[in-house]
Design an enzyme around this catalytic site. Structure first.
Site, PDB file in Angstrom:
ATOM      1  N   GLU A   1      33.778 -21.106  12.116  1.00 53.15           N
ATOM      2  CA  GLU A   1      33.743 -19.669  11.834  1.00 53.15           C
ATOM      3  C   GLU A   1      34.168 -19.397  10.400  1.00 53.15           C
ATOM      4  OE1 GLU A   1      35.191 -21.083  14.466  1.00 53.15           O
ATOM      5  OE2 GLU A   1      33.879 -20.449  16.104  1.00 53.15           O
TER       6      GLU A   1
ATOM      7  N   HIS B   1      36.506 -15.104  26.375  1.00 54.41           N
ATOM      8  CA  HIS B   1      35.137 -14.570  26.321  1.00 54.41           C
ATOM      9  C   HIS B   1      35.153 -13.087  26.657  1.00 54.41           C
ATOM     10  CE1 HIS B   1      34.664 -18.905  26.918  1.00 54.41           C
ATOM     11  NE2 HIS B   1      33.524 -18.792  26.261  1.00 54.41           N
TER      12      HIS B   1
END
Lengths: 345, 415
Positions: free
Chosen positions: A68, A137
């Site tokens: 990321e 999530h």
């Protein structure tokens, strides 16, 4: 904000609307590039970039290593060169390795260089719960970004806004954190998990122009006019608040913030001054969440018009649990109860 | 069961501490001219030996030896020497200005001048450097260098291009191929890779040159930069300036013990060189090689520049608390200015007299620039940036909340 030739519309899910926004911008602006983990050949784990590499080629749409910080860091460099990167973080829960690049670099580049370099990038990330996503999530990390000066944070609640806001974000010359509630990808969700899923094709905002249009940043939308109480919400909670208003019988005025920061203060203040009551709803945890800032703003600007203490209905101050999903998620019952409380105060 | 000794945590230490000398034998050295110069399209794996060697051109007598000796005329080397002398004079003068409280902070590059000055002479006009705070030579070497503007940045005065928002030495100059410096270490290395990827995406021929120190290689962004540069074969040079020290921390604590920083590049599939950073000719030649490699689409290069941080880390640092006072003088690669001077004198293209005259001329040039910059104020006098300008450039257009805060500030000042 529409082109006259783009009035042809089609039913789209939020996934299709986001994909259409990227397709439109890849076509319009040769400096737009799209990349991220599984974004290229495969078309994204949520299908948001399906077909884009095939159509625009692998110099414009490509797969990235699982990094990321690397994805956002390279995007900052590309922006400095003159490109307009649209990058994806697979889940908002996984943005943390990129926070140094977002907070220290993307957000500050224009300021620290006095405009010598700019950072016109858009960072897309699926967020939010209600999908049994568990701890990593389901998170809603918007308050991490709304607190950073130099960033714009945006979250749509329907396909029409998703496309228009994403195009506006890509075109904007400031760095934009574009949060996509994945619970809304395939259909609106009002928190009634016991009922069957409704597709976007049954919703008026699932009808989306096929061409170019924008929904301006910094503008909220009143999704349900009302006189009794103002509900400030965004993302999935817009639909939850609508259900709660209908079920509780409270004549709530529901505002979909759309741009979380900078935000449309005038719409909030006008509404609360009219209703005299305010409930703020978000999925994110309560303490130091965006709701605290919204509460402060309403208190500062509407104090003499308030008839009751401002209420917040939010996720609990716990990591997002798996089995206790529906006890954690602020559903219509909890929001409805808050609406009743502020009316009785 | 064999008896084992209890485990013991290994904490690397420098051999030299205040009061006793450093043993520099930890540095793998090679003789000048001893190392091969591979073709620019060499496969990365074929450079592994060079990642553990040391590319050197100038020997102890100042002669240029071997395949890396750049075939350049004396005029370019004289320019390089003048640039190094200017950079050193600039640092010395700014150090005094900081002590006089004309600025809050300063960082010298004493002993590391060859790397940035040679690099600046090798690199193309459209290329972009992503420097750290210790590559002022990149700016000062340029023919269009604007020393007055640099000093205005140091002073945060009314002509400061950064409008007083940045700490001193955090320059930015897009037009001079010098990316905005950030206080956050290593962030610019991966950005440099992204810039290079952009150049490739657009079918351009421009190269990015990204910079990092030995200590900052421990940051995650260094690793991501190597990965992305390798994956996308980005036209980038990744420069690791190994000056042996990260503030008080010896390079062994950054992971340098028993290995090299160039070896990281080799491990990631990047062509890697380890170069004498105090050898101007080697610096120039290695940069040219990496530039040619990148510009031709053969991929990235990592260069570890072996040098020594001769000065304090910054004006807030006192190295006598953690390393020997005579360390720089004992460093086996010497002083970059002295070495190039000896070489040029050997060529008959320089003299001690010319050196002294040039040194004085550079000092005068810096003094004149300083005088000019001071007309526009120093940190503590009245010629600062307007307070209202503080709210500009956070966003492209000032949003409502910043307009309100700017007004609050004005009202609070009793305007």
């Amino acid at each position: 904000m529409r082109d006259t030739n783009s009035m042809n519309t089609a039913p789209m899910t939020m996934i299709q609307a986001l994909r259409s926004a990227m397709d439109v911008m890849l076509t319009r602006d040769p400096n737009v590039v799209v990349y991220g983990q599984d974004v290229g050949y495969f078309g994204g784990v949520f299908r948001c970039t399906e077909g884009l590499q095939q159509k625009h080629g692998n110099q414009r749409v490509f797969d990235a290593p699982i990094s990321e910080g690397g994805i956002v860091g390279t995007a900052v460099g590309m922006g400095a060169y003159g490109l307009r990167p649209v990058v994806e973080i697979q889940f908002a829960d996984y943005v943390y390795p990129a926070t140094d690049q977002i907070v220290s670099e993307a957000a500050r580049l224009r300021y620290r260089s006095a405009g010598d370099f700019t950072c016109p990038l858009t960072i897309r990330m699926p967020c939010g719960g209600g999908i049994y996503g568990g701890q990593t999530h389901s998170q809603s990390p918007e308050a991490i970004f709304t607190q950073v000066c130099g960033l714009r944070t945006v979250m749509p609640s329907n396909p029409y806004d998703a496309k228009g806001l994403l195009i506006a974000s890509i075109e904007n010359n400031d760095p934009v954190i574009f949060l996509e509630p994945k619970r809304l990808y395939n259909g609106p969700f009002d928190g009634h998990h016991e009922r069957p899923v409704v597709p976007w094709s049954k919703h008026p905002l699932g009808e989306v122009p096929e061409g170019y249009y924008t929904v301006p940043l910094d503008s909220a939308r009143i999704t349900r006019p009302g006189a009794a109480v103002t509900v400030i919400a965004y993302g999935t909670m817009v639909h939850v608040a609508e259900a709660a208003a209908n079920e509780s019988g409270v004549d709530a005025e529901i505002i979909d913030l759309r741009s979380l920061w900078p935000l449309d203060l005038d719409t909030l203040v006008t509404s609360v001054k009219k209703t005299g009551r305010c409930v703020i709803v978000h999925e994110a945890t309560r303490t130091n969440g965006l709701g605290a800032e919204l509460m402060s703003l309403v208190q500062e600007h509407c104090f003499y018009h308030l008839e009751a203490p401002i209420e917040r209905v939010t996720g609990w101050d716990t990591p997002y649990p798996h089995a206790q999903e529906w006890s954690y998620f602020p559903g219509p019952a909890r929001v409805g109860a808050a609406l009743q409380r502020v009316m009785e105060a | 069961m064999p008896q084992r000794k209890p485990l013991h945590l290994h904490v690397p230490e420098p051999t030299g501490r205040p009061g006793h000398d450093t043993d520099f034998s930890y540095l793998p050295l090679s003789a000048a001219g001893a190392k091969r110069r591979p073709p620019v399209d060499v496969a990365a794996a074929q450079t592994n030996d060079l990642a553990f060697a040391l590319i050197r051109v100038l020997d102890d007598d100042g002669r240029a030896l071997g395949p890396w000796a750049p075939q350049v005329d004396a005029a370019l080397l004289q320019r390089g020497l003048r640039a190094m002398l200017l950079t050193r004079a600039f640092d010395a003068r700014m150090l005094i200005a900081q002590r006089q409280k004309k600025m809050s902070f300063y960082m010298q590059c004493l002993g590391e001048e060859a790397i940035a000055c040679a690099h600046a002479l090798a690199i193309g006009d459209g290329d972009m450097c992503f420097p750290t705070y210790r590559q002022q030579g990149l700016l000062l070497t340029r023919e269009d260098n604007n020393m007055v503007e640099m000093i205005c940045q140091l002073y945060s005065n009314e002509r400061d291009p950064m409008k007083g928002r940045q700490l001193p030495v955090m320059y930015s100059s897009k037009k001079q191929g010098f990316f905005s410096i950030s206080g956050n270490l290593a962030t610019q290395v991966i950005q440099g890779v992204g810039w290079a990827m952009a150049s490739a995406i657009k079918g351009d021929d421009k190269v990015a040159s990204a910079w990092i120190g030995d200590g900052a290689t421990a940051e995650a962004d260094f690793h991501t930069a190597l990965t992305f540069a390798h994956v996308y074969r980005a036209p980038v040079i990744i420069n690791v300036v190994n000056n042996q020290w990260a503030i008080s921390t010896f390079q062994a604590i950054a992971g340098g013990e028993g290995t090299t920083f160039a070896a990281r590049g080799a491990g990631c599939g990047i062509a890697s060189l380890r170069v004498d950073g105090n050898d101007f000719l080697a610096c120039f030649a290695a940069t040219k090689w990496a530039l040619e490699r990148a510009r031709s689409g053969f991929g990235p290069t990592l260069i570890e520049w072996v040098t020594y941080r001769a000065g304090p880390h910054s004006t807030s640092d006192d190295p006598s608390k953690y390393r020997p006072a005579n360390d720089a003088a004992r460093f086996p690669l010497g002083d970059p200015i002295e070495r190039l001077k000896k070489h040029l004198i050997g060529l008959g293209a320089w003299s001690d007299e010319e050196h002294e005259v040039t040194k004085k001329a550079m000092e005068a040039q810096v003094a004149a620039a300083q005088k000019e910059a001071e007309q526009f104020g120093t940190l503590t006098d009245a010629h600062g940036q307007s307070a209202a300008s503080m709210f500009e450039d956070v966003y492209e257009h000032m949003p409502a909340h910043l307009l309100r805060q700017r007004q609050e500030l004005q009202l609070g000042q009793g305007a």
